[in-house]
Design an enzyme around this catalytic site. Structure first.
Site, PDB file in Angstrom:
ATOM      1  N   GLU A  94       0.736  -1.605  -0.233  1.00  0.00           N
ATOM      2  CA  GLU A  94      -0.155  -0.027   0.396  1.00  0.00           C
ATOM      3  C   GLU A  94       0.975   1.502  -0.024  1.00  0.00           C
ATOM      4  O   GLU A  94       0.622   2.591   0.095  1.00  0.00           O
ATOM      5  CB  GLU A  94      -1.356   0.077   1.587  1.00  0.00           C
ATOM      6  N   GLN A  99      -0.602   6.696  -5.377  1.00  0.00           N
ATOM      7  CA  GLN A  99       0.039   7.769  -7.112  1.00  0.00           C
ATOM      8  C   GLN A  99       1.078   6.593  -7.906  1.00  0.00           C
ATOM      9  O   GLN A  99       1.638   7.326  -8.951  1.00  0.00           O
ATOM     10  CB  GLN A  99       0.501   9.082  -6.572  1.00  0.00           C
ATOM     11  N   THR A 100       0.872   5.424  -7.684  1.00  0.00           N
ATOM     12  CA  THR A 100       1.794   4.629  -8.147  1.00  0.00           C
ATOM     13  C   THR A 100       0.831   3.333  -8.839  1.00  0.00           C
ATOM     14  O   THR A 100       0.142   2.945  -8.652  1.00  0.00           O
ATOM     15  CB  THR A 100       3.743   4.230  -7.681  1.00  0.00           C
ATOM     16  N   GLY A 138      10.243   7.260  -7.002  1.00  0.00           N
ATOM     17  CA  GLY A 138       9.842   8.776  -7.199  1.00  0.00           C
ATOM     18  C   GLY A 138       9.182   8.246  -5.570  1.00  0.00           C
ATOM     19  O   GLY A 138       8.436   7.018  -5.027  1.00  0.00           O
ATOM     20  N   TYR A 177      -7.227   6.546   3.376  1.00  0.00           N
ATOM     21  CA  TYR A 177      -7.327   5.594   2.756  1.00  0.00           C
ATOM     22  C   TYR A 177      -6.713   4.333   2.898  1.00  0.00           C
ATOM     23  O   TYR A 177      -6.880   3.164   3.092  1.00  0.00           O
ATOM     24  CB  TYR A 177      -6.941   5.809   0.542  1.00  0.00           C
ATOM     25  N   ASP A 195      -9.833   5.943  -3.263  1.00  0.00           N
ATOM     26  CA  ASP A 195      -8.919   5.802  -4.326  1.00  0.00           C
ATOM     27  C   ASP A 195      -9.321   6.191  -5.081  1.00  0.00           C
ATOM     28  O   ASP A 195     -10.176   6.675  -5.722  1.00  0.00           O
ATOM     29  CB  ASP A 195      -7.906   4.658  -4.215  1.00  0.00           C
ATOM     30  N   CYS A 254     -13.243   0.101 -15.859  1.00  0.00           N
ATOM     31  CA  CYS A 254     -13.455   1.559 -15.640  1.00  0.00           C
ATOM     32  C   CYS A 254     -12.292   2.219 -15.672  1.00  0.00           C
ATOM     33  O   CYS A 254     -12.365   2.828 -14.608  1.00  0.00           O
ATOM     34  CB  CYS A 254     -14.653   1.881 -14.330  1.00  0.00           C
ATOM     35  N   CYS A 261     -17.298  -0.007 -20.722  1.00  0.00           N
ATOM     36  CA  CYS A 261     -18.167  -0.690 -20.666  1.00  0.00           C
ATOM     37  C   CYS A 261     -19.287  -1.972 -21.061  1.00  0.00           C
ATOM     38  O   CYS A 261     -19.704  -2.723 -20.588  1.00  0.00           O
ATOM     39  CB  CYS A 261     -19.477   0.750 -21.279  1.00  0.00           C
ATOM     40  N   CYS A 264     -18.415  -4.628 -18.177  1.00  0.00           N
ATOM     41  CA  CYS A 264     -18.522  -4.562 -16.870  1.00  0.00           C
ATOM     42  C   CYS A 264     -19.602  -4.712 -16.513  1.00  0.00           C
ATOM     43  O   CYS A 264     -20.707  -4.619 -17.075  1.00  0.00           O
ATOM     44  CB  CYS A 264     -18.501  -2.600 -17.487  1.00  0.00           C
ATOM     45  N   CYS A 270     -24.852   1.619 -13.848  1.00  0.00           N
ATOM     46  CA  CYS A 270     -24.800   3.082 -14.150  1.00  0.00           C
ATOM     47  C   CYS A 270     -25.362   4.236 -15.199  1.00  0.00           C
ATOM     48  O   CYS A 270     -25.256   3.745 -15.663  1.00  0.00           O
ATOM     49  CB  CYS A 270     -23.117   2.400 -14.943  1.00  0.00           C
TER      50      CYS A 270
END
Length: 417
Positions: A94, A99-100, A138, A177, A195, A254, A261, A264, A270
């Site tokens: 986690e 952001q990766t 990063g 998160y 997220d 998604c 779709c 999905c 949706c």
DNA sequence: AAAGCGGGGAC
DNA sequence: GTCCCAGCTTT
């Protein structure tokens, strides 16, 4: 008409209770509502209380889909029947996944666990070694936070990763998160997560057209996520799998652009699909553009030792904090005037009197907030300084494997060899 | 509320 | 090129 939402608060954390209370008040003040507020109120109703059948359908369809389509990832059990993975694996994954993308993390995850197979080995490691394993990934503050996290868990939690949201939130680098992800995935607690994937899916399912990075909208999304996560009373009480199914759907189906779709599992539920506009959601606030800056790298050769250069460690805060580099300074004016400034800097800050300064190479490096033009200069010192400034050292470029460098510094160093 | 913090994948 | 990624912290 009453707008007070009927939410079960049995399993909400204090934070969510606070948010809920806040919005109860907000809604109370909205009643009786003005005519022009009907649209707003309809939206709030929708966001607070999806129909229970809708909630059940989303849960069961996502879990069924996940059972069939989940990717095999290093931080997941090989199969539903195999042994659960250690919570430590969840913690590490986690932290790396913030952001990766998954594909980027996988090799780093393997290397990291190979070196630090347990929480205790990580806690006992040098920060330098942790940063080196993070090199290239990063957001290096994550590595330092994870390291501090391991130490804290050893000293304050008897080496046991806590399973409750509040204890997790108190740990460095763990926000809402990540706390929810660890609680649900590692300990099967019914904690919500929110997220980028979940935001995208919820905004599309419920057709939320407000900017999702706007704080009040974000709070609504948290409440929505909290209602959707399976509660202990439900037959499909698999909060960890449910949360992962949301993220898996966001990654595989998604997607931000060209969502699939057609395949999905919740297409029929949706609203954005019904509207024909899934790709237009979520709406986000405009982001600022990167600022152009110039950084000058000084490759200072040792007068007598071959392939040996002066290195320094960056400050403990800011960009690439605590990582190593060839001496580098930010200098934002034309290149012609720069040489004098470089000489002055070398004398004042490095105790080096340059005999010659030769421009070697210029290259650009892009970060989220900066477009950095690096100017690499070769410097020959007039003499060997009797003593070095703190946090600087001579080092052979053949022996750098144990020190962490940023990507642009690695690029500069490679150009010297 | 806004900005700082990296690097790369996908298009 | 663009946008975004299993976000968190500081100001």
């Amino acid at each position: 008409m009453t707008l007070i939402p009927t939410l079960s608060t049995d399993f909400l954390t204090p934070l969510y209770r606070f948010i809920l209370l806040h919005h109860r008040q907000t809604l109370t003040h909205t009643v009786p509502c003005q005519t022009q507020d009907y649209d707003l109120i309809a939206r709030y109703r929708l966001m607070f209380k999806p129909h229970s059948n809708t909630i059940k359908a989303i849960r069961s369809r996502l879990l069924d889909w996940y059972d069939q389509n989940a990717r095999s990832l290093p931080w997941r059990p090989a199969s539903p029947t195999s042994a659960p993975i250690p919570p430590y694996y969840t913690l590490v994954s986690e932290a790396m996944l913030q952001q990766t993308q998954v594909a980027t993390v996988i090799p780093y995850f393997h290397r990291f666990l190979e070196t630090f197979p347990t929480l205790e080995t990580l806690a006992n490691a040098d920060e330098q070694q942790v940063l080196t394993l993070w090199q290239g990934l990063g957001y290096y503050r994550r590595a330092r936070n994870l390291h501090a996290c391991a130490k804290t868990i050893i000293t304050e939690h008897n080496g046991i990763i806590p399973s409750d949201i509040d204890s997790l939130l108190a740990l460095p680098g763990i926000g809402q998160y990540t706390a929810g992800a660890i609680a649900s995935i590692a300990f099967n607690q019914p904690a919500p997560i929110l997220d980028g994937n979940v935001i995208r899916i919820l905004s599309r399912i419920f057709f939320i057209t407000d900017p999702t990075d706007h704080t009040p909208v974000k709070k609504q999304l948290w409440l929505l996520a909290d209602q959707l996560v399976p509660a202990p009373v439900s037959t499909d009480f698999r909060p960890g799998d449910y949360n992962q199914s949301m993220m898996e759907l966001g990654a595989l189906i998604c997607s931000p652009r060209n969502p699939k779709c057609d395949t999905c599992p919740i297409q029929k539920l949706c609203k954005a699909y019904a509207d024909g506009s899934p790709e237009s959601l979520p709406v986000t606030l405009p982001k600022s553009k990167p600022r152009p800056v110039n950084h000058h790298i000084l490759a200072i050769t040792h007068p007598s030792q071959p392939n040996t250069y002066l290195l320094e460690q960056r400050p403990p805060t800011g960009l690439w904090s605590n990582m190593y580099q060839l001496p580098t300074l930010e200098l934002n004016h034309s290149k012609d005037i720069a040489t004098d400034q470089l000489a002055a800097y070398a004398q004042k800050h490095l105790k080096i009197k340059p005999q010659a300064i030769t421009p070697l190479k210029t290259f650009k490096h892009q970060t989220t907030h900066l477009t950095i033009t690096f100017h690499l200069h070769a410097i020959t010192p007039a003499f060997i300084p009797s003593q070095l400034k703190p946090k600087t050292q001579w080092r052979s470029l053949d022996k750098l494997a144990d020190l962490p460098f940023s990507n642009p510094q690695l690029k500069a160093i490679k150009a010297m060899n």
